[in-house]
Write a protein that holds these residues in place. Structure first.
Motif, short mmCIF file in Angstrom:
data_model
loop_
_atom_site.label_atom_id
_atom_site.label_comp_id
_atom_site.label_asym_id
_atom_site.label_seq_id
_atom_site.Cartn_x
_atom_site.Cartn_y
_atom_site.Cartn_z
N ILE A 56 0.83 -1.21 0.00
CA ILE A 56 0.00 0.00 0.00
C ILE A 56 0.86 1.26 0.00
N THR A 57 1.97 1.22 0.72
CA THR A 57 2.80 2.42 0.87
C THR A 57 3.83 2.58 -0.23
N THR A 58 4.01 1.59 -1.12
CA THR A 58 5.05 1.71 -2.15
C THR A 58 4.53 1.62 -3.58
N THR A 59 3.30 1.17 -3.79
CA THR A 59 2.78 1.10 -5.16
C THR A 59 2.24 2.45 -5.61
N ALA A 60 2.20 2.63 -6.93
CA ALA A 60 1.67 3.86 -7.49
C ALA A 60 0.15 3.84 -7.61
N SER A 61 -0.43 2.65 -7.81
CA SER A 61 -1.87 2.58 -8.08
C SER A 61 -2.66 1.77 -7.06
N GLY A 62 -2.18 0.58 -6.69
CA GLY A 62 -2.96 -0.21 -5.76
C GLY A 62 -2.43 -1.61 -5.56
N VAL A 63 -3.25 -2.41 -4.84
CA VAL A 63 -2.82 -3.71 -4.34
C VAL A 63 -3.98 -4.70 -4.40
N GLY A 64 -3.68 -5.95 -4.71
CA GLY A 64 -4.65 -7.03 -4.59
C GLY A 64 -3.99 -8.22 -3.94
N LEU A 65 -4.50 -8.66 -2.79
CA LEU A 65 -3.97 -9.82 -2.09
C LEU A 65 -4.98 -10.95 -2.14
N LEU A 66 -4.54 -12.12 -2.56
CA LEU A 66 -5.37 -13.33 -2.54
C LEU A 66 -5.17 -14.00 -1.20
N VAL A 67 -6.23 -14.10 -0.40
CA VAL A 67 -6.12 -14.61 0.96
C VAL A 67 -7.30 -15.53 1.28
N ARG A 68 -7.11 -16.36 2.29
CA ARG A 68 -8.24 -17.12 2.82
C ARG A 68 -9.22 -16.14 3.44
N THR A 69 -10.49 -16.46 3.37
CA THR A 69 -11.46 -15.56 3.98
C THR A 69 -11.25 -15.45 5.48
N ALA A 70 -10.66 -16.48 6.10
CA ALA A 70 -10.35 -16.41 7.53
C ALA A 70 -9.35 -15.30 7.83
N TRP A 71 -8.56 -14.91 6.82
CA TRP A 71 -7.56 -13.86 7.02
C TRP A 71 -8.21 -12.52 7.33
N LEU A 72 -9.47 -12.35 6.99
CA LEU A 72 -10.15 -11.09 7.22
C LEU A 72 -10.37 -10.79 8.69
N HIS A 73 -10.22 -11.80 9.52
CA HIS A 73 -10.53 -11.66 10.95
C HIS A 73 -9.27 -11.35 11.77
#
Length: 224
Positions: free
Chosen positions: A120-137
């Motif tokens: 988030i702090t080093t890209t110019a446009s954005g980020v997409g992370l593929l994660v387990r839904t459990a990672w949201l917690h």
């Protein structure tokens, strides 16, 4: 200075080497799952420009995600902290993505927050992370989301089978996955779903030969 971007090509990205003993959660992404993300999220929702934007895949392993990304995007910077024989060897948490537009990756589960913050702090446009839904917690992720609200969370309607150290073309799973995406200076939008049927639709005839280990060569699907 970063090394030159790897060209798209090569008939196979599989490696005969085993996962390093100190590897960080190497669970290769099925190629169809990356293609589904590109078609349903990256292009129409995130607005990634295929011919000009530079995409960084900083946990590339043996190229299971980077190669499908290269099917659409001209410039893909692939690296991993371990020498899997594909991409550059680099620690993303040290190098970041300065000068690159996007980070799309399946990060080590326990380092997902660190990968998110660094991207988030080093890209110019954005980020997409593929994660387990459990990672949201958990409190740690909650703090991340409060400080950096995701632009969109894209859930797979069908399950994405992942197996430690290898891609199994006919594998199955009870685990659910989603993409958590940030776009700089964009207001968050409602969650979305990647529609079912992508595995059958987007698996190609040569995927098993390109991406699977020698013991896992039976074809899944039948699309060219």
């Amino acid at each position: 200075m970063r090394p030159p971007l790897l060209p798209f090509g090569g008939s196979s990205v599989m490696s005969s080497r085993h996962e390093p003993a100190d590897s960080l959660d190497f669970f290769p992404t099925p190629p169809w799952a990356t293609r589904a993300f590109v078609q349903h999220v990256a292009l129409p929702v995130l607005g990634v420009l295929p011919e000009t934007d530079v995409v960084c895949e900083p946990a590339c392993g043996e190229g299971h995600m980077a190669e499908p990304l290269r099917e659409t995007f001209t410039f893909v910077d692939a690296s991993d902290i371990h020498p899997y024989g594909y991409g550059d060897v680099a620690d993303f948490l040290e190098t970041g993505a300065d000068g690159l537009d996007w980070v799309f990756t399946n990060p080590p589960f326990n380092l997902g927050v660190e990968f998110a913050r660094r991207a988030i702090t080093t890209t110019a446009s954005g980020v997409g992370l593929l994660v387990r839904t459990a990672w949201l917690h958990t409190d740690e992720r909650y703090k991340l989301f409060v400080e950096h609200p995701p632009f969109v969370i894209a859930y797979y309607a069908e399950r994405v089978p992942m197996h430690r150290g290898r891609w199994e073309p006919e594998g199955s799973t009870a685990t659910d996955y989603c993409w958590v995406c940030w776009v700089h200076d964009a207001e968050p939008r409602a969650p979305m779903w990647i529609p079912p049927g992508q595995r059958k639709l987007l698996t190609r005839r040569d995927d098993a030969a390109r991406f699977a280990k020698p013991a896992d060569l039976p074809l899944f699907g039948g699309n060219a």
